[in-house]
Design a protein around this motif. Structure first.
Motif, PDB file in Angstrom:
ATOM      1  N   LEU A 403       1.004  -1.218   0.013  1.00  0.00           N
ATOM      2  CA  LEU A 403      -0.049  -0.070   0.157  1.00  0.00           C
ATOM      3  C   LEU A 403       1.001   1.258  -0.106  1.00  0.00           C
ATOM      4  O   LEU A 403       1.820   1.543   1.057  1.00  0.00           O
ATOM      5  N   TYR A 404       0.820   1.976  -0.953  1.00  0.00           N
ATOM      6  CA  TYR A 404       1.687   3.250  -1.246  1.00  0.00           C
ATOM      7  C   TYR A 404       0.881   4.514  -0.585  1.00  0.00           C
ATOM      8  O   TYR A 404       0.000   4.675  -1.187  1.00  0.00           O
ATOM      9  N   VAL A 405       1.893   5.106   0.168  1.00  0.00           N
ATOM     10  CA  VAL A 405       1.336   6.431   0.682  1.00  0.00           C
ATOM     11  C   VAL A 405       2.554   7.386   0.781  1.00  0.00           C
ATOM     12  O   VAL A 405       3.736   7.002   0.668  1.00  0.00           O
ATOM     13  N   ILE A 406       2.119   8.669   0.846  1.00  0.00           N
ATOM     14  CA  ILE A 406       3.104   9.789   0.741  1.00  0.00           C
ATOM     15  C   ILE A 406       2.773  10.776   1.914  1.00  0.00           C
ATOM     16  O   ILE A 406       1.579  11.227   1.980  1.00  0.00           O
ATOM     17  N   PHE A 407       3.548  10.851   2.849  1.00  0.00           N
ATOM     18  CA  PHE A 407       3.554  11.555   4.090  1.00  0.00           C
ATOM     19  C   PHE A 407       4.220  12.887   3.969  1.00  0.00           C
ATOM     20  O   PHE A 407       5.115  13.095   3.401  1.00  0.00           O
ATOM     21  N   TYR A 408       3.412  13.763   4.522  1.00  0.00           N
ATOM     22  CA  TYR A 408       3.921  15.540   4.559  1.00  0.00           C
ATOM     23  C   TYR A 408       3.984  15.998   5.915  1.00  0.00           C
ATOM     24  O   TYR A 408       2.868  16.084   6.470  1.00  0.00           O
ATOM     25  N   PRO A 409       5.086  15.835   6.771  1.00  0.00           N
ATOM     26  CA  PRO A 409       5.107  16.388   8.078  1.00  0.00           C
ATOM     27  C   PRO A 409       4.755  17.993   8.289  1.00  0.00           C
ATOM     28  O   PRO A 409       5.126  18.702   7.297  1.00  0.00           O
ATOM     29  N   PRO A 410       4.360  18.392   9.208  1.00  0.00           N
ATOM     30  CA  PRO A 410       4.077  19.678   9.514  1.00  0.00           C
ATOM     31  C   PRO A 410       5.365  20.390   9.282  1.00  0.00           C
ATOM     32  O   PRO A 410       6.452  20.013   9.819  1.00  0.00           O
ATOM     33  N   THR A 411       5.610  21.466   8.697  1.00  0.00           N
ATOM     34  CA  THR A 411       6.727  22.271   8.372  1.00  0.00           C
ATOM     35  C   THR A 411       6.631  23.661   8.367  1.00  0.00           C
ATOM     36  O   THR A 411       5.783  24.091   7.427  1.00  0.00           O
ATOM     37  N   ASN A 412       7.445  24.245   8.960  1.00  0.00           N
ATOM     38  CA  ASN A 412       7.334  25.875   9.169  1.00  0.00           C
ATOM     39  C   ASN A 412       8.590  26.477   9.722  1.00  0.00           C
ATOM     40  O   ASN A 412       8.839  25.795  10.860  1.00  0.00           O
ATOM     41  N   PRO A 413       9.443  27.197   9.011  1.00  0.00           N
ATOM     42  CA  PRO A 413      10.720  27.420   9.559  1.00  0.00           C
ATOM     43  C   PRO A 413      10.746  28.299  10.835  1.00  0.00           C
ATOM     44  O   PRO A 413      11.675  28.546  11.545  1.00  0.00           O
ATOM     45  N   ASP A 414       9.640  28.810  11.317  1.00  0.00           N
ATOM     46  CA  ASP A 414       9.290  29.852  12.448  1.00  0.00           C
ATOM     47  C   ASP A 414       8.830  28.816  13.715  1.00  0.00           C
ATOM     48  O   ASP A 414       9.077  29.457  14.866  1.00  0.00           O
ATOM     49  N   TYR A 415       8.891  27.546  13.455  1.00  0.00           N
ATOM     50  CA  TYR A 415       8.380  26.624  14.342  1.00  0.00           C
ATOM     51  C   TYR A 415       9.042  25.271  14.602  1.00  0.00           C
ATOM     52  O   TYR A 415       9.612  24.936  13.508  1.00  0.00           O
ATOM     53  N   GLU A 416       9.128  24.975  15.834  1.00  0.00           N
ATOM     54  CA  GLU A 416      10.195  23.790  16.201  1.00  0.00           C
ATOM     55  C   GLU A 416       9.101  22.545  16.683  1.00  0.00           C
ATOM     56  O   GLU A 416       9.518  21.509  16.990  1.00  0.00           O
ATOM     57  N   GLY A 417       7.869  22.917  16.601  1.00  0.00           N
ATOM     58  CA  GLY A 417       6.894  21.800  17.210  1.00  0.00           C
ATOM     59  C   GLY A 417       5.747  22.468  18.226  1.00  0.00           C
ATOM     60  O   GLY A 417       5.635  23.559  18.131  1.00  0.00           O
ATOM     61  N   SER A 418       5.341  21.364  18.634  1.00  0.00           N
ATOM     62  CA  SER A 418       4.104  21.955  19.711  1.00  0.00           C
ATOM     63  C   SER A 418       4.719  22.312  20.859  1.00  0.00           C
ATOM     64  O   SER A 418       5.636  21.746  21.505  1.00  0.00           O
ATOM     65  N   ASP A 419       3.927  23.148  21.673  1.00  0.00           N
ATOM     66  CA  ASP A 419       4.357  23.515  23.172  1.00  0.00           C
ATOM     67  C   ASP A 419       3.830  22.367  24.042  1.00  0.00           C
ATOM     68  O   ASP A 419       4.294  22.609  25.309  1.00  0.00           O
ATOM     69  N   SER A 420       3.239  21.675  23.767  1.00  0.00           N
ATOM     70  CA  SER A 420       2.941  20.291  24.225  1.00  0.00           C
ATOM     71  C   SER A 420       3.682  19.323  23.728  1.00  0.00           C
ATOM     72  O   SER A 420       3.568  18.692  22.736  1.00  0.00           O
TER      73      SER A 420
END
Length: 655
Positions: A403-420
């Motif tokens: 089963l073929y899928v393509i994943f795109y992660p959250p990406t923004n140069p101003d952020y390094e992830g969640s505060d949680s």
């Protein structure tokens, strides 16, 4: 620079709907004048109501002025709407369906008769009698799916007369005159097949009177290139010379190049079959995935691992050499000279564009190239570096099958992830249309609109998707509404669970357009706990009703997708229609629909909206005047995109 942390889905993004509709266009085709070698392209402009404009690419000059729209609605999906030869541009004009000719600085003049409900596409000009065109003609005199007629017609552009040269099959495509004008090749197929399921290429002699009149044009000996004992697709003919024809065939299980000459039988062009598809399904006319550079050389594109690759084929040596290529998608491939092609190409980091690709060293492996973007689909790229999420292709296993899928992660140069630290991103699972089409890895702004705000995006190339061989496409036969639906649910579940653990299983939405909209609705019925929301863009809700009011091209498509006709298996059509299972949809649903849609008529949206609301379910809808099967107007694109985002934010309480 200190990076911020914020809940996923709340990140501030420079990729706005306004920026996308104001600065972007859609590039639909590239044209090369066979005589002057001038390059043209066709671009659709959302800011001009989706009008398709023919442009001299290098000069940057419009060939047709305001009020002209170089679009055809043959097979509703169109394609092959224009041709340029010796400075003369021929094109189909959407408002009246007629064919026009023009030259630089001149007002277009009609070359087909007025007052008849005909549509034209996929043109070729006769190499000797330059006023003679051949075209696919679609006759809507009796405008129902079963009574629309398709044929190959000769257009005499001097007299506006039409001469039928081939008729009797349900569909025709890709007519091509031989270089000396003595023969014509074309593709044909019949219901219930689609052209990528079973089709044939024909080669016939053609007689045109010496004076170039259309009276007396006849076809002589006809040779069908087909495999009558197998369901084989034979497509995309192109002449190498006046004796030899190149075409594509999936006899091996993959679309590979074959050759036929008037003096010998058809045979594979390759020394051994290659497990890659050298073309995608022809859901539109006029597509080109290869071209002849000279009598000794062909440049092919192919698809492997969900992206385009290029090959240089030396005919005398029978060698297939990889070509250096930084693009993940390539289409509308046209030869410019023996070492150069132009095409529409896209990468995962830059918007697609009209690209000139020059072979700089054909002795190397891979063949060395130089690429130049002649026209970008975006006026400028006003976004910071690092804001574009990069595709991560994954192969999942389900019941021992890929089963073929393509994943795109959250990406923004101003952020390094969640505060949680324990928060996983919400995810949008996208079911592509077709259904036998594919999600590729090229830059697509709708995905980036969401990923730059902290969303994950997952494209699912479910069973039936193209680009992975005929067997993968055929996995959907009899299983539409089951295999595609299951694959989307499995993909979402796998990405949320160990060892991936990439997304929040409680905040996953499914969305899709057209057939992807059907998969979305069916998934919400069959797997009510797999997704927390859904968006259907011009999706199918009632398979029975679709057999009555869809267009001719796809009117028998479901015969194989569902395993039989409605008359043969009415229970299957009823059971797999989301409208008959709407009570199982327990999560909020957004429906977006064009009111001029002839492929999936507006009634498909109306009936499921009414059914869900009558049962107390949560469904929101927006209907767009003047839009058909897909958005072309700037206001619609902006409204639909922002509405979808706000819908998810409300459902998932993202503020």
């Amino acid at each position: 620079m200190t990076l911020s942390k914020a809940p996923y889905g709340t990140w501030k993004s420079p990729i706005t709907a306004d920026a996308l509709v104001q600065k972007s266009i859609s590039l639909t085709d590239v044209l090369v004048d066979a005589v002057t070698r001038v390059v043209y392209h066709i671009e659709k402009r959302p800011s001009e109501g989706g009008r398709a404009v023919i442009v001299d690419t290098v000069a940057g000059a419009d060939v047709i002025g305001a009020g002209w729209n170089a679009t055809t609605r043959v097979q509703e999906y169109g394609g092959g709407s224009a041709l340029v030869h010796d400075g003369v541009v021929f094109f189909s004009h959407a408002p009246d369906g007629r064919v026009y000719r023009t030259q630089a600085g001149k007002e277009p003049k009609a070359v087909t008769p007025a007052g008849v409900p005909f549509r034209y596409a996929d043109f070729d000009v006769h190499p000797v009698h330059k006023h003679i065109l051949v075209a696919v003609l679609e006759d809507h005199t009796n405008d129902t799916p079963s009574t629309v007629l398709t044929r190959l017609s000769i257009i005499n552009t001097l007299t506006q007369s039409l001469t039928t040269v081939v008729e009797g099959a349900d569909f025709y495509a890709a007519p091509k005159f031989s270089p000396d004008g003595s023969c014509i090749a074309y593709q044909e197929w019949n219901h219930p097949d689609m052209p990528w399921q079973r089709s044939a290429v024909h080669v016939a002699t053609i007689f045109i009177p010496d004076d170039g009149s259309s009276t007396g044009i006849t076809l002589g000996d006809d040779v069908p290139l087909a495999w009558d004992d197998k369901e084989v697709s034979v497509a995309f003919p192109r002449w190498l010379n006046s004796d030899t024809l190149i075409f594509m065939c999936d006899h091996s299980g993959f679309q590979n190049p074959w050759v036929y000459s008037m003096s010998s039988k058809k045979r594979s062009l390759l020394l051994a079959p290659l497990g890659e598809d050298f073309n995608l399904p022809a859901n539109k006319l006029g597509a080109s995935y290869y071209d002849v550079l000279d009598e000794d050389t062909i440049l092919f594109s192919a698809f492997t691992s969900g992206k385009s690759v290029l090959y240089h084929y030396n005919i005398p040596l029978k060698t297939l050499t990889p070509v250096e290529n930084s693009f993940v998608t390539m289409s509308s491939i046209r030869a410019l000279d023996p070492t150069t092609i132009v095409c529409v190409a896209g990468s995962s980091k830059e918007p697609n564009g009209v690209v000139r690709l020059t072979l700089s060293d054909t002795s190397a492996s891979p063949v060395k190239t130089r690429a130049e973007v002649l026209k970008s689909s975006m006026v400028s790229l006003p976004f910071p570096d690092g804001v574009i999420s990069q595709p991560i292709p994954l192969t999942l296993q389900e019941d021992g099958k890929p089963l073929y899928v393509i994943f795109y992660p959250p990406t923004n140069p101003d952020y390094e992830g969640s505060d949680s630290p324990t928060e996983k991103p919400p995810c949008i699972v996208n079911a592509h249309g077709g259904p036998t089409y594919m999600a590729d890895q090229s830059l697509e702004w709708t995905k980036q609109y969401f990923t730059s705000r902290g969303w994950a995006w997952l494209d699912v190339n479910y069973a039936g998707s193209c680009g992975y061989g005929r067997r993968y496409i055929d996995r959907l036969n009899g299983q539409w509404g089951i295999a595609d639906v299951s694959d989307c649910a499995v993909a979402a579940t796998r990405l949320a669970a160990s060892p991936h653990s990439l997304v929040d299983a409680t905040r996953t939405a499914i969305r899709g357009g057209s057939a992807g909209g059907y998969t979305t609705l069916a998934a919400l019925c069959a797997y009510p706990d797999a997704f927390a929301a859904g968006t259907s863009l011009y999706g199918i809700s009632d398979l029975i009703k679709l057999t009555e009011d869809t267009h001719k091209f796809e009117s028998k498509y479901m015969d194989k997708l569902l395993g039989g006709t409605y008359e043969e298996i009415p229970h299957v059509y009823a059971e797999r229609s989301p409208v008959n299972n709407a009570e199982k949809i327990r999560v909020p649903l957004l429906i977006l629909q064009g009111l001029d849609d002839k492929v999936v008529p507006p009634a498909q949206a109306a009936i499921i909206i009414e059914k869900i609301r009558s049962q107390g379910g949560h469904v929101e809808d927006i209907q767009f005047e003047g839009e058909g099967h897909g958005w072309v107007k700037a206001d619609t694109i902006k409204t639909a995109l922002e509405a979808e985002r706000r819908f998810y934010e409300k459902v998932f309480k993202i503020v």
